[in-house]
Write an enzyme that holds these catalytic residues in place. Structure first.
Site, short mmCIF file in Angstrom:
data_model
loop_
_atom_site.label_atom_id
_atom_site.label_comp_id
_atom_site.label_asym_id
_atom_site.label_seq_id
_atom_site.Cartn_x
_atom_site.Cartn_y
_atom_site.Cartn_z
N GLU A 34 0.83 -1.22 0.00
CA GLU A 34 0.00 0.00 0.00
C GLU A 34 0.86 1.26 0.00
OE1 GLU A 34 -2.03 -0.38 3.71
OE2 GLU A 34 -3.20 -2.13 3.11
N CYS B 117 -1.56 33.33 10.66
CA CYS B 117 -1.21 33.91 11.96
C CYS B 117 -0.83 32.85 12.98
CB CYS B 117 -2.38 34.74 12.47
SG CYS B 117 -2.79 36.02 11.28
N1 LLP Z 1 -1.43 2.00 4.52
C1 LLP Z 1 -1.86 2.43 5.72
C2 LLP Z 1 -2.76 1.58 6.50
C3 LLP Z 1 -1.46 3.69 6.20
O1 LLP Z 1 -1.88 4.11 7.39
C4 LLP Z 1 -0.60 4.50 5.41
C5 LLP Z 1 -0.18 5.82 5.86
C6 LLP Z 1 -0.18 4.01 4.15
C7 LLP Z 1 -0.61 2.75 3.75
C8 LLP Z 1 0.70 4.79 3.23
O2 LLP Z 1 1.95 5.04 3.80
P1 LLP Z 1 3.10 5.68 2.91
O3 LLP Z 1 3.49 4.68 1.84
O4 LLP Z 1 2.57 6.91 2.31
O5 LLP Z 1 4.19 5.95 3.87
N2 LLP Z 1 0.83 12.66 6.92
C9 LLP Z 1 2.09 11.98 7.15
C10 LLP Z 1 2.06 10.54 6.72
C11 LLP Z 1 0.98 9.74 7.40
C12 LLP Z 1 0.91 8.33 6.93
C13 LLP Z 1 -0.25 7.61 7.53
N3 LLP Z 1 -0.47 6.29 7.01
C14 LLP Z 1 3.21 12.77 6.47
O6 LLP Z 1 2.93 13.80 5.85
O7 LLP Z 1 4.37 12.40 6.57
#
Ligand code: LLP
Length: 417
Positions: free
Chosen positions: A276, A345
């Site tokens: 994912e 702000c």
């Molecule tokens: N699968 C699940 C169940 C997840 O919770 C997440 C991300 C992903 C896949 C995808 O993860 P990735 O491949 O993008 O690392 N807002 C934060 C990142 C939060 C990720 C939450 N879960 C940031 O800007 O760094």
């Protein structure tokens, strides 16, 4: 060289593919998210190809960037999707995603969201607690359906990333505790309207080492062995997302190494492999284009106040995240050290600290690596309409989301009689 493929200088001007970013600013205004179609395709293809012949499904984590054009692009490439809400389900279906390639993650699925996903006929629910399994069983029964289920287990592995984006430690809210998962799997027969099909985990985001992935794999395979010994049939393993990207000095493993390592750990097992990825597919395929509104000199610091802010890109304010900031026009001289800040702000409204740049009022800047968790986490704080989004394809540009208007912001609000 900018260090970012698809975003590079040509005759001192920063381009995305063959298009000058200053031309995009003129046509669509700023702040504006700009994506490269070629970068998105290259990233997806790299993941997909790395599985070379092995039964697999890449499920793009929609939360990273949920623009319909991006979802549609991935759907056309054959991608599956990892969703975490009814809203994301709606988007994927609208964008032409195949319901049979959707996995539904998240700790707080509501009955209405479960119903929508069951009606659409998704591939699998990644269930995160026994309480959720009870509700899903009831909801599916009420619809005379059987819900395909994978339990998301919490392997208690340190992802060695920012604590806010670490999800696989036992103190995190995610997943089912490792030692309880086997029991719950074993008792799954008592849930007449669910069918166990898989085993799922996800330990965090922006992982820059393979170690935690390997450790997780080992733990998950251990559990798989125990489940199979009990006679349970598990058809797929979902190893989550989390592969990091290079924002600045990081050196994450290449996609090919990451996928090959996972495949090697899983060996000759018959299960289909799901992953994912979110950030690794879109992070370095997008930038945030912004214009310098004012330069402000104080006896202590120099500020460049730009027209993008923490409501457009919240990662610096929320995680103290570093994004490279590049001038659209190169070679303007030596420059000085600036704090790149927005108009909101809050003192946390910054996009970059201590950046050495040669800046004048009106200059354009590119906040790099903003394709993931940029627009999707944006807000209307300070009643700021959200930015436009543009996709570049070779020498063509497409507006894929109009800039929001102030009228749209207040459209749902009502004054008391
Ligand atoms: N699968 C699940 C169940 C997840 O919770 C997440 C991300 C992903 C896949 C995808 O993860 P990735 O491949 O993008 O690392 N807002 C934060 C990142 C939060 C990720 C939450 N879960 C940031 O800007 O760094």
């Amino acid at each position: 060289m900018s260090g970012f493929p698809w975003f590079d200088y040509c005759n001192t001007k920063l381009h995305v593919e063959s298009v000058q970013l200053d031309a995009i600013a003129r046509e669509f205004g700023t702040p504006c998210y700009v994506y490269s179609r070629a970068a998105l395709i290259a990233a997806y293809t790299e993941f997909d190809a790395a599985f070379s012949g092995r039964d697999h499904l890449v499920c793009y984590a929609v939360k990273a960037n949920s623009n319909l054009a991006i979802l549609n692009l991935f759907a056309r490439l054959g991608s599956g999707f990892d969703i975490v809400s009814g809203g994301e389900l709606h988007r994927v279906l609208k964008a032409g995603g195949d319901p049979q390639k959707i996995v539904f993650s998240g700790v707080g699925k509501q009955p209405a969201e479960m119903r929508a996903a069951l009606a659409a006929g998704i591939f699998c629910f990644n269930v995160e607690s026994e309480a959720e399994l009870v509700v899903l069983d009831r909801v599916a029964g009420g619809m005379n359906k059987t819900a395909p289920v994978s339990l998301r287990v919490n392997p208690d592995v340190d992802a060695k990333t920012h604590p806010y984006i670490s999800t696989g430690l036992k103190e995190n809210k995610f997943g089912i505790a490792f030692d309880e998962a086997e029991k719950l799997y074993a008792s799954s027969e008592k849930f007449a309207n669910v069918r166990i099909t898989g085993l799922d985990c996800h330990i965090g985001s922006q992982l820059t080492e393979l170690g935690p992935f390997i450790e997780t794999c080992g733990r998950v395979l251990d559990l798989l062995n125990r489940l199979e010994t009990r006679g349970l049939q598990i058809d797929h393993l979902d190893l989550g997302g989390g592969l990091g990207i290079r924002y600045s000095g990081e050196n994450p493993p290449p996609v090919g190494d990451y996928v090959t390592t996972l495949c090697k750990e899983i060996g000759h097992r018959r299960q289909r492999i799901l992953i994912e990825p979110g950030r690794a597919l879109v992070g370095n395929a997008g930038i945030l284009l912004t214009r310098v509104e004012y330069l402000k000199h104080t006896s202590y610091r120099d500020f460049a106040i730009v027209d993008a802010a923490m409501n457009d890109l919240t990662r610096p304010a929320l995680y103290d995240a570093y994004h490279e900031i590049l001038p659209i026009m190169k070679n303007k001289g030596n420059g000085k050290t600036f704090q790149i800040v927005g108009p909101v702000c809050e003192t946390s409204d910054f996009l970059g600290h201590d950046r050495k740049l040669a800046l004048s009022q009106g200059d354009l800047l590119a906040i790099m690596s903003a394709g993931a968790y940029g627009m999707s986490m944006s807000s209307n704080y300070n009643s700021r309409p959200r930015a436009a989004e543009v996709m570049v394809d070779g020498n063509r540009t497409y507006l894929i989301r109009e800039r929001e208007s102030v009228e749209q912001l207040i459209a749902g609000e009502k004054i008391l009689p």
